[in-house]
Design a protein around this motif. Structure first.
Motif, mmCIF file in Angstrom:
data_model
loop_
_atom_site.group_PDB
_atom_site.id
_atom_site.type_symbol
_atom_site.label_atom_id
_atom_site.label_comp_id
_atom_site.label_asym_id
_atom_site.label_seq_id
_atom_site.Cartn_x
_atom_site.Cartn_y
_atom_site.Cartn_z
ATOM 1 N N TYR A 32 1.024 -1.154 0.014
ATOM 2 C CA TYR A 32 0.010 0.182 0.123
ATOM 3 C C TYR A 32 0.942 1.290 0.251
ATOM 4 O O TYR A 32 0.296 2.504 0.405
ATOM 5 N N TYR A 33 1.955 1.205 -0.463
ATOM 6 C CA TYR A 33 2.877 2.455 -0.485
ATOM 7 C C TYR A 33 3.418 2.502 -2.266
ATOM 8 O O TYR A 33 3.702 1.607 -2.625
ATOM 9 N N ALA A 34 3.149 3.978 -2.729
ATOM 10 C CA ALA A 34 3.946 4.209 -3.612
ATOM 11 C C ALA A 34 4.952 5.159 -3.528
ATOM 12 O O ALA A 34 4.979 5.980 -2.397
ATOM 13 N N TRP A 35 6.271 5.051 -4.136
ATOM 14 C CA TRP A 35 7.393 5.824 -3.831
ATOM 15 C C TRP A 35 7.873 6.848 -4.930
ATOM 16 O O TRP A 35 7.886 6.281 -6.237
ATOM 17 N N SER A 36 7.598 7.979 -4.939
ATOM 18 C CA SER A 36 7.503 8.912 -6.049
ATOM 19 C C SER A 36 8.764 9.691 -6.057
ATOM 20 O O SER A 36 9.072 10.211 -5.124
ATOM 21 N N TRP A 37 8.952 10.387 -7.271
ATOM 22 C CA TRP A 37 9.948 11.543 -7.332
ATOM 23 C C TRP A 37 8.982 12.702 -7.967
ATOM 24 O O TRP A 37 8.226 12.426 -8.951
ATOM 25 N N PRO A 41 10.185 23.242 -10.246
ATOM 26 C CA PRO A 41 11.024 24.229 -10.965
ATOM 27 C C PRO A 41 10.974 25.679 -10.443
ATOM 28 O O PRO A 41 9.754 25.890 -9.721
ATOM 29 N N PRO A 42 11.859 26.547 -10.546
ATOM 30 C CA PRO A 42 11.846 27.889 -9.968
ATOM 31 C C PRO A 42 10.631 28.594 -10.571
ATOM 32 O O PRO A 42 10.186 28.546 -11.579
ATOM 33 N N GLY A 43 9.519 29.152 -9.585
ATOM 34 C CA GLY A 43 8.584 30.009 -10.108
ATOM 35 C C GLY A 43 7.265 29.140 -10.495
ATOM 36 O O GLY A 43 6.307 29.615 -10.896
ATOM 37 N N LYS A 44 7.411 27.723 -10.417
ATOM 38 C CA LYS A 44 6.362 27.116 -11.052
ATOM 39 C C LYS A 44 5.711 25.976 -9.994
ATOM 40 O O LYS A 44 6.388 25.769 -8.753
ATOM 41 N N GLY A 45 4.735 25.334 -10.226
ATOM 42 C CA GLY A 45 4.223 24.336 -9.283
ATOM 43 C C GLY A 45 4.864 22.917 -9.321
ATOM 44 O O GLY A 45 5.929 22.916 -9.892
ATOM 45 N N LEU A 46 4.241 22.239 -8.529
ATOM 46 C CA LEU A 46 4.974 20.905 -8.453
ATOM 47 C C LEU A 46 4.506 20.033 -9.611
ATOM 48 O O LEU A 46 3.538 20.035 -10.244
ATOM 49 N N GLU A 47 5.448 19.247 -10.087
ATOM 50 C CA GLU A 47 5.401 18.406 -11.059
ATOM 51 C C GLU A 47 5.667 16.762 -10.890
ATOM 52 O O GLU A 47 6.886 16.467 -10.289
ATOM 53 N N TRP A 48 4.865 15.958 -11.041
ATOM 54 C CA TRP A 48 5.126 14.533 -10.562
ATOM 55 C C TRP A 48 5.906 14.041 -11.887
ATOM 56 O O TRP A 48 5.676 14.111 -12.952
ATOM 57 N N ILE A 49 7.137 13.421 -11.446
ATOM 58 C CA ILE A 49 7.822 12.603 -12.356
ATOM 59 C C ILE A 49 7.491 11.084 -12.566
ATOM 60 O O ILE A 49 7.372 10.751 -13.628
ATOM 61 N N GLY A 50 7.209 10.489 -11.453
ATOM 62 C CA GLY A 50 7.003 9.321 -11.633
ATOM 63 C C GLY A 50 7.147 8.300 -10.362
ATOM 64 O O GLY A 50 7.532 8.996 -9.421
ATOM 65 N N TYR A 51 6.446 6.805 -10.103
ATOM 66 C CA TYR A 51 6.867 6.412 -9.057
ATOM 67 C C TYR A 51 7.185 4.728 -9.229
ATOM 68 O O TYR A 51 6.955 4.439 -10.451
ATOM 69 N N ILE A 52 7.559 4.313 -8.322
ATOM 70 C CA ILE A 52 7.843 2.871 -8.219
ATOM 71 C C ILE A 52 6.814 2.430 -6.893
ATOM 72 O O ILE A 52 6.979 2.647 -5.899
ATOM 73 N N ALA A 53 6.204 1.392 -7.261
ATOM 74 C CA ALA A 53 5.434 0.884 -6.324
ATOM 75 C C ALA A 53 6.000 -0.111 -5.391
ATOM 76 O O ALA A 53 7.078 -0.887 -5.666
ATOM 77 N N ASN A 54 5.351 -0.616 -4.294
ATOM 78 C CA ASN A 54 5.791 -1.812 -3.379
ATOM 79 C C ASN A 54 6.244 -2.969 -4.132
ATOM 80 O O ASN A 54 7.048 -3.554 -3.691
ATOM 81 N N SER A 55 5.428 -3.142 -5.196
ATOM 82 C CA SER A 55 5.691 -4.468 -6.068
ATOM 83 C C SER A 55 6.996 -4.369 -6.938
ATOM 84 O O SER A 55 7.478 -5.240 -7.496
ATOM 85 N N GLY A 56 7.509 -3.157 -7.227
ATOM 86 C CA GLY A 56 8.587 -2.787 -7.973
ATOM 87 C C GLY A 56 7.800 -2.360 -9.126
ATOM 88 O O GLY A 56 8.749 -1.889 -10.133
ATOM 89 N N ASP A 57 6.813 -2.217 -9.628
ATOM 90 C CA ASP A 57 6.066 -1.718 -10.989
ATOM 91 C C ASP A 57 6.467 -0.306 -11.053
ATOM 92 O O ASP A 57 6.470 0.621 -9.872
ATOM 93 N N THR A 58 6.554 0.121 -12.081
ATOM 94 C CA THR A 58 6.756 1.716 -12.153
ATOM 95 C C THR A 58 5.724 2.511 -13.294
ATOM 96 O O THR A 58 4.850 1.817 -13.841
ATOM 97 N N ASN A 97 9.014 11.167 -2.265
ATOM 98 C CA ASN A 97 7.597 11.270 -1.635
ATOM 99 C C ASN A 97 7.250 9.678 -1.357
ATOM 100 O O ASN A 97 7.401 9.005 -2.303
ATOM 101 N N ALA A 98 6.739 9.293 -0.279
ATOM 102 C CA ALA A 98 5.874 8.045 -0.017
ATOM 103 C C ALA A 98 4.264 8.595 0.362
ATOM 104 O O ALA A 98 3.927 9.364 0.893
ATOM 105 N N ARG A 99 3.465 7.731 -0.483
ATOM 106 C CA ARG A 99 2.149 7.627 -0.279
ATOM 107 C C ARG A 99 1.242 6.555 -0.121
ATOM 108 O O ARG A 99 1.645 5.530 -0.957
#
Length: 118
Positions: A32-37, A41-58, A97-99
């Motif tokens: 039940y955890y996803a591990w994200s990056w 960027p300066p002056g901008k909002g958050l941008e999700w890059i990707g995650y790897i799940a506890n299973s190893g799926d990306t 990040n961990a969710r």
């Protein structure tokens, strides 16, 4: 759960950005955890890059997918980001990040500044 980013703060254009997130207080293989990056960027909002799940799926942001690899080292309880062919537009504060996917509770690293410049 505590997270700590590490890696070089300066990367040259066209090179590969590599960051590591070290996790403590919990295992990256826990259900039940996803591990994200995520980056900001300066002056901008958050941008999700990707995650790897506890299973190893990306799963990756489609706009960055061709340049992104997220992997993990379970023996060290770490996960890593590799972003290839960087340009100055990749300059940002990078967060790990961990969710918890059931409660949607988030845990954040403190963030690390990465500047792309020659």
């Amino acid at each position: 759960v505590q997270l700590q980013e590490s890696g070089p703060g300066l990367v040259k254009p066209s090179q590969t950005l590599s960051l590591t997130c070290t996790v403590s207080g919990g295992s990256i293989t826990t259900n039940y955890y996803a591990w994200s990056w995520i980056r900001q960027p300066p002056g901008k909002g958050l941008e999700w890059i990707g995650y790897i799940a506890n299973s190893g799926d990306t799963n990756y942001n489609p706009t960055l997918k061709s340049r992104t690899t997220i992997s993990r080292n379970t023996s060290k309880n770490q996960f890593t980001l590799q972003l290839s062919s960087v340009t100055p537009e990749d300059t940002a504060v990078y967060y790990c990040n961990a969710r918890h996917t059931a409660t949607l509770r988030d845990y954040w690293g403190q963030g690390t500044q990465v500047t792309v410049s020659s």
